[in-house]
Design a protein around this motif. Structure first.
Motif, PDB file in Angstrom:
ATOM      1  N   MET A  12       0.899  -1.273   0.123  1.00  0.00           N
ATOM      2  CA  MET A  12      -0.108  -0.088   0.054  1.00  0.00           C
ATOM      3  C   MET A  12       0.995   1.222   0.063  1.00  0.00           C
ATOM      4  N   ALA A  13       1.898   1.216   0.849  1.00  0.00           N
ATOM      5  CA  ALA A  13       2.890   2.462   0.836  1.00  0.00           C
ATOM      6  C   ALA A  13       3.435   2.671  -0.639  1.00  0.00           C
ATOM      7  N   TRP A  14       4.082   1.632  -1.166  1.00  0.00           N
ATOM      8  CA  TRP A  14       4.651   1.881  -2.395  1.00  0.00           C
ATOM      9  C   TRP A  14       3.498   2.246  -3.581  1.00  0.00           C
ATOM     10  N   ASN A  15       2.294   1.735  -3.486  1.00  0.00           N
ATOM     11  CA  ASN A  15       1.284   2.083  -4.522  1.00  0.00           C
ATOM     12  C   ASN A  15       0.962   3.690  -4.425  1.00  0.00           C
ATOM     13  N   ASP A  16       1.281   4.257  -3.365  1.00  0.00           N
ATOM     14  CA  ASP A  16       0.910   5.751  -3.357  1.00  0.00           C
ATOM     15  C   ASP A  16       2.073   6.693  -3.641  1.00  0.00           C
ATOM     16  N   ILE A  17       3.218   6.109  -4.297  1.00  0.00           N
ATOM     17  CA  ILE A  17       4.246   6.844  -4.750  1.00  0.00           C
ATOM     18  C   ILE A  17       4.304   7.415  -6.111  1.00  0.00           C
ATOM     19  N   PRO A  22      12.210  16.789  -9.761  1.00  0.00           N
ATOM     20  CA  PRO A  22      12.994  17.641  -8.857  1.00  0.00           C
ATOM     21  C   PRO A  22      13.032  19.300  -9.095  1.00  0.00           C
ATOM     22  N   ASP A  23      12.245  19.697 -10.269  1.00  0.00           N
ATOM     23  CA  ASP A  23      11.837  20.935 -10.397  1.00  0.00           C
ATOM     24  C   ASP A  23      10.749  21.639  -9.746  1.00  0.00           C
ATOM     25  N   LYS A  24       9.974  20.742  -9.354  1.00  0.00           N
ATOM     26  CA  LYS A  24       8.482  20.914  -8.911  1.00  0.00           C
ATOM     27  C   LYS A  24       8.444  20.084  -7.527  1.00  0.00           C
ATOM     28  N   LEU A  25       8.871  20.344  -6.575  1.00  0.00           N
ATOM     29  CA  LEU A  25       8.731  19.323  -5.409  1.00  0.00           C
ATOM     30  C   LEU A  25       7.391  19.557  -4.613  1.00  0.00           C
ATOM     31  N   ILE A  26       6.755  18.410  -4.321  1.00  0.00           N
ATOM     32  CA  ILE A  26       5.473  18.286  -3.733  1.00  0.00           C
ATOM     33  C   ILE A  26       5.747  17.912  -2.366  1.00  0.00           C
ATOM     34  N   THR A  27       5.333  18.578  -1.408  1.00  0.00           N
ATOM     35  CA  THR A  27       5.541  17.955  -0.062  1.00  0.00           C
ATOM     36  C   THR A  27       4.874  16.475   0.222  1.00  0.00           C
ATOM     37  N   SER A  28       3.571  16.647  -0.155  1.00  0.00           N
ATOM     38  CA  SER A  28       3.008  15.294   0.071  1.00  0.00           C
ATOM     39  C   SER A  28       3.664  13.925  -0.595  1.00  0.00           C
ATOM     40  N   ASP A  29       4.071  14.113  -1.712  1.00  0.00           N
ATOM     41  CA  ASP A  29       4.757  13.219  -2.562  1.00  0.00           C
ATOM     42  C   ASP A  29       6.163  12.753  -1.713  1.00  0.00           C
ATOM     43  N   ILE A  30       6.800  13.871  -1.304  1.00  0.00           N
ATOM     44  CA  ILE A  30       8.162  13.621  -0.882  1.00  0.00           C
ATOM     45  C   ILE A  30       7.852  12.743   0.534  1.00  0.00           C
ATOM     46  N   VAL A  31       6.861  13.609   1.226  1.00  0.00           N
ATOM     47  CA  VAL A  31       6.515  12.551   2.737  1.00  0.00           C
ATOM     48  C   VAL A  31       6.085  11.121   2.378  1.00  0.00           C
ATOM     49  N   ASP A  73      19.253  18.620  -2.823  1.00  0.00           N
ATOM     50  CA  ASP A  73      19.514  19.710  -1.728  1.00  0.00           C
ATOM     51  C   ASP A  73      18.600  20.779  -1.419  1.00  0.00           C
ATOM     52  N   LYS A  74      17.350  20.566  -2.347  1.00  0.00           N
ATOM     53  CA  LYS A  74      16.458  21.413  -2.176  1.00  0.00           C
ATOM     54  C   LYS A  74      15.384  21.263  -0.926  1.00  0.00           C
ATOM     55  N   LYS A  75      15.251  22.429  -0.282  1.00  0.00           N
ATOM     56  CA  LYS A  75      14.120  22.272   0.780  1.00  0.00           C
ATOM     57  C   LYS A  75      12.816  21.858   0.154  1.00  0.00           C
ATOM     58  N   VAL A  76      12.337  20.882   1.065  1.00  0.00           N
ATOM     59  CA  VAL A  76      11.072  20.360   0.911  1.00  0.00           C
ATOM     60  C   VAL A  76      10.041  21.582   1.218  1.00  0.00           C
ATOM     61  N   PRO A  77       8.952  22.109   0.249  1.00  0.00           N
ATOM     62  CA  PRO A  77       7.905  22.934   0.614  1.00  0.00           C
ATOM     63  C   PRO A  77       7.284  22.783   1.901  1.00  0.00           C
ATOM     64  N   CYS A  83      15.333  17.432   0.826  1.00  0.00           N
ATOM     65  CA  CYS A  83      14.857  15.956   0.566  1.00  0.00           C
ATOM     66  C   CYS A  83      16.117  15.034   1.267  1.00  0.00           C
ATOM     67  N   LYS A  84      17.222  15.451   0.875  1.00  0.00           N
ATOM     68  CA  LYS A  84      18.457  14.591   1.292  1.00  0.00           C
ATOM     69  C   LYS A  84      18.438  14.636   2.644  1.00  0.00           C
ATOM     70  N   GLU A  85      18.011  15.461   3.611  1.00  0.00           N
ATOM     71  CA  GLU A  85      18.199  15.577   5.050  1.00  0.00           C
ATOM     72  C   GLU A  85      16.891  14.557   5.785  1.00  0.00           C
TER      73      GLU A  85
END
Length: 110
Positions: A12-17, A22-31, A73-77, A83-85
């Motif tokens: 289920m976790a991988w189904n939601d990925i 990298p040019d348009k980071l979306i917080t929920s996608d990163i989380v 190395d971009k900040k997650v909105p 992302c790296k951190e």
């Protein structure tokens, strides 16, 4: 039963990925991505599910997602971290272990 639940949760976790742009980071996608990596790492690092199953089913996706995130190395909105951190030591440990796995040495039960 716990092992079965673990694999269902992982699926289920991988189904939601979604692919990380990298040019348009979306917080929920990163989380969601970090959560999938974290769950996979926990199952791998603690031998909850047979490593051969995890490796065969999730390694390529894990590798791609991990390498994408650690290269950013971009900040997650909305967050103070990049992302790296967000990549924890458990996620790194599982990545290194999976990267070095030799499936011929993994014992599987039939």
């Amino acid at each position: 039963m716990f092992k079965r639940q673990g694999i269902i949760d992982l699926h289920m976790a991988w189904n939601d990925i979604k692919e990380i742009n990298p040019d348009k980071l979306i917080t929920s996608d990163i989380v969601r991505a970090v959560n999938a990596l974290s769950l996979t790492a926990s199952l791998w690092n603690h031998d909850v599910i047979e490593k051969a199953v995890l490796y065969q089913s999730y390694w390529k996706n894990y590798q791609k997602l991990y390498e994408t995130l650690v290269s950013l190395d971009k900040k997650v909105p909305g967050k103070s971290e990049t992302c790296k951190e967000l990549i924890s030591s458990d996620i790194k440990k599982a990545y290194e272990s999976m990267r070095n796995v030799d499936l011929d040495k993994v014992t599987t039960k039939l």
